[in-house]
Design an enzyme around this catalytic site. Structure first.
Site, PDB file in Angstrom:
ATOM      1  N   ARG A 159       0.798  -1.233   0.000  1.00  0.00           N
ATOM      2  CA  ARG A 159       0.000   0.000   0.000  1.00  0.00           C
ATOM      3  C   ARG A 159       0.832   1.286   0.000  1.00  0.00           C
ATOM      4  O   ARG A 159       0.449   2.296   0.591  1.00  0.00           O
ATOM      5  CB  ARG A 159      -0.961   0.035   1.198  1.00  0.00           C
ATOM      6  N   SER A 230     -11.190   0.443   2.408  1.00  0.00           N
ATOM      7  CA  SER A 230     -10.546   0.270   3.718  1.00  0.00           C
ATOM      8  C   SER A 230     -10.038   1.611   4.223  1.00  0.00           C
ATOM      9  O   SER A 230      -9.288   2.296   3.514  1.00  0.00           O
ATOM     10  CB  SER A 230      -9.349  -0.671   3.611  1.00  0.00           C
ATOM     11  N   GLU A 326      -5.399   4.759   5.598  1.00  0.00           N
ATOM     12  CA  GLU A 326      -5.006   4.394   4.223  1.00  0.00           C
ATOM     13  C   GLU A 326      -5.305   5.496   3.188  1.00  0.00           C
ATOM     14  O   GLU A 326      -4.440   5.806   2.367  1.00  0.00           O
ATOM     15  CB  GLU A 326      -5.689   3.085   3.824  1.00  0.00           C
TER      16      GLU A 326
HETATM   17  C1  LIG Z   1     -15.327   0.415  -2.283  1.00  0.00           C
HETATM   18  C2  LIG Z   1     -13.843   0.623  -2.421  1.00  0.00           C
HETATM   19  C3  LIG Z   1     -13.021  -0.489  -2.471  1.00  0.00           C
HETATM   20  C4  LIG Z   1     -11.638  -0.339  -2.599  1.00  0.00           C
HETATM   21  N1  LIG Z   1     -10.866  -1.453  -2.654  1.00  0.00           N
HETATM   22  C5  LIG Z   1      -9.532  -1.340  -2.763  1.00  0.00           C
HETATM   23  C6  LIG Z   1      -8.711  -2.510  -2.821  1.00  0.00           C
HETATM   24  O1  LIG Z   1      -9.193  -3.635  -2.825  1.00  0.00           O
HETATM   25  N2  LIG Z   1      -7.373  -2.330  -2.897  1.00  0.00           N
HETATM   26  C7  LIG Z   1      -6.793  -1.089  -2.922  1.00  0.00           C
HETATM   27  O2  LIG Z   1      -5.550  -1.005  -2.988  1.00  0.00           O
HETATM   28  N3  LIG Z   1      -7.554   0.049  -2.893  1.00  0.00           N
HETATM   29  C8  LIG Z   1      -8.893  -0.059  -2.809  1.00  0.00           C
HETATM   30  N4  LIG Z   1      -9.678   1.076  -2.751  1.00  0.00           N
HETATM   31  C9  LIG Z   1      -9.031   2.406  -2.832  1.00  0.00           C
HETATM   32  C10 LIG Z   1      -9.053   3.033  -4.256  1.00  0.00           C
HETATM   33  O3  LIG Z   1      -9.808   2.278  -5.117  1.00  0.00           O
HETATM   34  C11 LIG Z   1      -7.628   3.154  -4.819  1.00  0.00           C
HETATM   35  O4  LIG Z   1      -6.817   3.898  -3.963  1.00  0.00           O
HETATM   36  C12 LIG Z   1      -7.617   3.807  -6.211  1.00  0.00           C
HETATM   37  O5  LIG Z   1      -6.354   3.643  -6.788  1.00  0.00           O
HETATM   38  C13 LIG Z   1      -7.998   5.288  -6.176  1.00  0.00           C
HETATM   39  O6  LIG Z   1      -8.152   5.736  -7.512  1.00  0.00           O
HETATM   40  P1  LIG Z   1      -8.703   7.194  -7.821  1.00  0.00           P
HETATM   41  O7  LIG Z   1      -8.571   7.435  -9.283  1.00  0.00           O
HETATM   42  O8  LIG Z   1     -10.057   7.349  -7.254  1.00  0.00           O
HETATM   43  O9  LIG Z   1      -7.635   8.097  -7.055  1.00  0.00           O
HETATM   44  P2  LIG Z   1      -7.870   9.374  -6.109  1.00  0.00           P
HETATM   45  O10 LIG Z   1      -8.646   8.943  -4.904  1.00  0.00           O
HETATM   46  O11 LIG Z   1      -8.411  10.503  -6.883  1.00  0.00           O
HETATM   47  O12 LIG Z   1      -6.363   9.670  -5.688  1.00  0.00           O
HETATM   48  C14 LIG Z   1      -5.651   8.737  -4.912  1.00  0.00           C
HETATM   49  C15 LIG Z   1      -4.167   9.141  -4.877  1.00  0.00           C
HETATM   50  O13 LIG Z   1      -3.617   9.014  -6.184  1.00  0.00           O
HETATM   51  C16 LIG Z   1      -3.031  10.247  -6.605  1.00  0.00           C
HETATM   52  N5  LIG Z   1      -3.242  10.337  -8.052  1.00  0.00           N
HETATM   53  C17 LIG Z   1      -4.401  10.112  -8.729  1.00  0.00           C
HETATM   54  N6  LIG Z   1      -4.192  10.212 -10.069  1.00  0.00           N
HETATM   55  C18 LIG Z   1      -2.871  10.524 -10.225  1.00  0.00           C
HETATM   56  C19 LIG Z   1      -2.033  10.781 -11.359  1.00  0.00           C
HETATM   57  N7  LIG Z   1      -2.506  10.736 -12.605  1.00  0.00           N
HETATM   58  N8  LIG Z   1      -0.727  11.087 -11.130  1.00  0.00           N
HETATM   59  C20 LIG Z   1      -0.221  11.136  -9.882  1.00  0.00           C
HETATM   60  N9  LIG Z   1      -0.957  10.913  -8.774  1.00  0.00           N
HETATM   61  C21 LIG Z   1      -2.260  10.604  -8.940  1.00  0.00           C
HETATM   62  C22 LIG Z   1      -3.752  11.322  -5.812  1.00  0.00           C
HETATM   63  O14 LIG Z   1      -2.951  12.496  -5.693  1.00  0.00           O
HETATM   64  C23 LIG Z   1      -3.943  10.593  -4.484  1.00  0.00           C
HETATM   65  O15 LIG Z   1      -2.731  10.657  -3.739  1.00  0.00           O
HETATM   66  C24 LIG Z   1     -11.070   0.963  -2.654  1.00  0.00           C
HETATM   67  C25 LIG Z   1     -11.914   2.086  -2.630  1.00  0.00           C
HETATM   68  C26 LIG Z   1     -13.284   1.932  -2.515  1.00  0.00           C
HETATM   69  C27 LIG Z   1     -14.172   3.126  -2.495  1.00  0.00           C
END
Ligand SMILES: Cc1cc2nc3c(=O)[nH]c(=O)nc-3n(C[C@H](O)[C@H](O)[C@H](O)COP(=O)(O)OP(=O)(O)OC[C@H]3O[C@@H](n4cnc5c(N)ncnc54)[C@H](O)[C@@H]3O)c2cc1C
Length: 331
Positions: A159, A230, A326
């Site tokens: 993570r 999480s 997280e």
């Molecule tokens: C129901 C649910 C289940 C989930 N299950 C899991 C799981 O099983 N495993 C897991 O690891 N995570 C899980 N997550 C967390 C989430 O899905 C991940 O963290 C995902 O990668 C977030 O993507 P996002 O585009 O929404 O990023 P955001 O929430 O918009 O950003 C997350 C981070 O990424 C950075 N970021 C985003 N895009 C870029 C880019 N282009 N360049 C540089 N930095 C960037 C942001 O600055 C921030 O630090 C879950 C979330 C939910 C709501």
């Protein structure tokens, strides 16, 4: 580039969050324009994907940067798949399943964008995205230059990665497409589910269907229930430092990590203390999974962090274990 002032920042906790300026990059050439906005806005910025892992303030006094790059190019000669940061992660998993590209199946149904996937090295059911990445195309927001980072330069661990809180805007990820054609069903939740339901898994699609079912029973769909998945990481601690005086060892979920350390199931820790938590107006634990915090759409960042601190304090006093948050807290 789309430029919006006083814009709403989309986020899956439904925090009513706005920012001074939001820049949505539509093509690679927009990257070069970023430096002009930086000098005007004191360089305060935050990169946002689909907002499924953010705990936002009500007002972000700076630039929010989003990318819309949705290219997907197969480079068969080098056995790579070049995918734009704005591509939806689960759509990529489906694409790979349809093309018999192995390795993505365990990461099915994780919300969010491709660009965010390496930031916390998304992982689930025994797999992590780091095992699928060859390199990452970034744009450095300090010196405004493009850089290609090899997998080994990203310091991927559980993570986390060195990309988190760095100055790199990810615009493309180069995934490997020649992973060994082996499916990984060893994760305990998967083996139990397969046995209980007498399922035979023959290929990645079968496995992704099983994982989808398991996930839908445990995790809320962020489109229907406000959450970020999480809320705490599974802590890795010295076995000898855990306090078993209140709850015995047998009640906890422990995985061997190395010689003296164990990884502890954080959901179980919260389950054991949840009866002592006070009632909060806008935020609560998800009834099917204690690791997930859900809101009623009226919660502020403060409401959510207050609830999280209460959980952390109770877990610390009960087990002598620190829970680390997280999702990304933005100030
Ligand atoms: C129901 C649910 C289940 C989930 N299950 C899991 C799981 O099983 N495993 C897991 O690891 N995570 C899980 N997550 C967390 C989430 O899905 C991940 O963290 C995902 O990668 C977030 O993507 P996002 O585009 O929404 O990023 P955001 O929430 O918009 O950003 C997350 C981070 O990424 C950075 N970021 C985003 N895009 C870029 C880019 N282009 N360049 C540089 N930095 C960037 C942001 O600055 C921030 O630090 C879950 C979330 C939910 C709501």
């Amino acid at each position: 580039m789309i430029i919006e002032e006083d814009a709403h920042i989309v986020n899956s906790l439904a925090i009513n969050a706005k920012c001074k300026i939001q820049l949505t990059l539509e093509s690679e050439s927009d990257l070069e324009e970023l430096k002009y906005y930086f000098s005007e806005h004191n360089n305060k910025y935050y990169i946002v994907g689909e907002g499924t892992n953010l705990v936002l303030p009500e007002y972000f006094d700076g630039i929010i940067i989003k990318t819309k790059f949705k290219n997907i190019i197969e480079d068969n000669a080098n056995k790579l798949l070049k995918v734009g940061a704005g591509y939806n992660w689960n759509e990529l998993v489906k694409y790979c399943l349809s093309k018999s590209i192995y390795g993505f199946e365990n990461l099915v149904d994780i919300p969010g964008s491709v660009g965010a996937a390496p930031i916390q090295n998304i992982g689930a059911y025994g797999s992590e995205v780091s095992s699928l990445i060859e390199s990452i195309d970034c744009y450095c927001l300090k010196n405004f230059r493009k850089v290609n980072l090899k997998n080994s330069e990203c310091n991927f661990i559980y993570r986390n990665s060195s990309l988190k809180n760095s100055d790199y805007l990810i615009y493309n990820i180069n995934f490997i497409t020649n992973k060994e054609k082996i499916i990984s069903t060893n994760y305990e939740t998967i083996t139990k589910f397969i046995k209980k339901n007498s399922i035979i898994i023959n290929n990645p699609i079968d496995l992704s269907n099983v994982i989808s079912k398991i996930r839908s029973q445990a995790l809320p769909d962020p489109k229907l229930i406000n959450n970020v998945g999480s809320f705490f990481k599974n802590p890795i601690v010295e076995f000898n430092s855990i306090n078993f005086n209140i709850h015995s060892k047998e009640k906890l979920i422990l995985w061997n990590h190395d010689n003296s350390k164990v990884k502890v199931g954080a959901a179980r820790l919260i389950e054991l203390i949840k009866g002592d938590l006070s009632l909060h107006k806008n935020v609560s634990l998800y009834n099917k999974h204690c690791l997930v915090l859900v809101t009623n759409g009226k919660a502020s960042q403060e409401d959510i962090l207050n609830f999280a601190s209460e959980i952390q304090e109770l877990v610390l006093t009960t087990f002598n274990i620190n829970l680390e948050i997280e999702p990304n807290i933005i100030y």
